[in-house]
Design an enzyme around this catalytic site. Sequence first.
Site, PDB file in Angstrom:
ATOM      1  CB  SER A 118       6.524  -0.348 -23.782  1.00  0.00           C
ATOM      2  OG  SER A 118       5.508  -1.187 -24.280  1.00  0.00           O
ATOM      3  CE  LYS A 121       2.390   0.891 -23.042  1.00  0.00           C
ATOM      4  NZ  LYS A 121       3.177   0.149 -24.035  1.00  0.00           N
ATOM      5  CB  SER A 293       4.321  -1.932 -20.122  1.00  0.00           C
ATOM      6  OG  SER A 293       4.825  -1.424 -21.340  1.00  0.00           O
TER       7      SER A 293
END
Length: 464
Positions: A118, A121, A293
């Site tokens: 993640s 991102k 997230s």
Amino acid sequence: MVGSRPRTALRVLLIIALSLAAAAGAYFGTQQLRREHGDSVVSGVAVPEPIVSAGATPSPAVTPAAAPVPRAAAVAADLAATLRQAALGTRLRARIADAATGAVLYDDHGGTGAAPASTAKLLTAAAILTVHPADYRFTTSVAVSGSTVVLVGGGDPTLSGAAAGHSGAYPQAARLSDLATKLRAAHVSVSRIVVDDALFAGPAISPDWEAEDVPSSYGAGITAVMTDGGRAAPGDYLRSSTPDLAAGAELAALLGKPGLPVTRGAAPATATTTASVRSAPLSVLIEQMLHDSDNVIAEVLARQVAVATHVTSSFLGAAKAIATVLGTVGVQVGSGMRDGSGLAVADRVSPAALVQLLRVAAGYLKTTTPTSAGALIAALPVAAWSGTLQDRYRSGPAAAVAGEVRAKTGSLTGVTSLAGYVHDRSGRLLVFSLDADRTPATGTAAAESALDRVVAALGSCGCS
């Protein structure tokens, strides 16, 4: 987290927002999110308020101008023990740099791509903030042709299907109930609902994802029409594989006609736009994406980058668009990304790219392309304080930097990553990206704690 897939937050957060200067202002704000009923005391030990981080504009709160740049050899020596922790597995891709100068202070295959989980991102956040200002909003509308109502998706991932007066899954979201109210006020007689997903292209579910990713608590089909992050109802634990049809069904229910047929299609040429609603500002969506997230918000925003740059708005098209946009601000992502969330195990990005991106966001890497990427800094979780770092840095050696680390987390099966900012002992702002991509499959919590100890050692480093 489901099994060893990425964490998701189903908790309702109370947002306490303080201001953040944009990248041009070049210093971090002190925006925090606290969990409801949470405070800054953990087991009787006060957790420091998140500090204002360094920027280009001198002030008493930022890095002292005289703070020396650490020596690479001293950094390596100080971190040596923590870098050898067994919980990090057999490989750690890492880069640590001085934020202001870009001087590399530690590198272990930092230029090599690895599964970012993640932390990917961050790429999506910076790219969308380069193609749109932080106050940009996405519009969802309804068009009417005879007795057909067409719900036209504008790519708002947080549009809420909650009934009026009830909470949706995301604070500040636009509401489907407002569209229903406007349709009733226009005395529209509805016989069917069509959902128009034309804004996005390609499959709704990535072929690079695992079978268990959709439907799940953290993954949904990615469509231009959806409500509550792809949930068929605001409080659902599992998200939907067909969130567009679910949103159409919610609209029918809000119109008092839950049995109406719902199909996919496009608005006829004779259709008239009757009502529209606008999403929360982009800065809020990014905050929700990074703090929790949220994979679905990330994938929708990635497609919005593709839409804004007029390329195919599919998973691969969005990934390519993000790489192209970030290239204009000096961040070389490469061609290894398959999506916008980091959920695909085939994703590859280097720690070096993430470190460069973090320097852009902090305002230290000057670019010729205007960007509001500094807004992502306020959206980063803070150690022992907010988001996916709220329950970390609370005990042991890592607690020494509680409230002083601002970073994005990541986890997949066998992968644990962390990328963000910390000051060293002299007050020098450092950027880091750490990616342990060969950890024991059952050892995510241990790997997270190990990475936290690495960052704590960096923050305690007197390495000049």
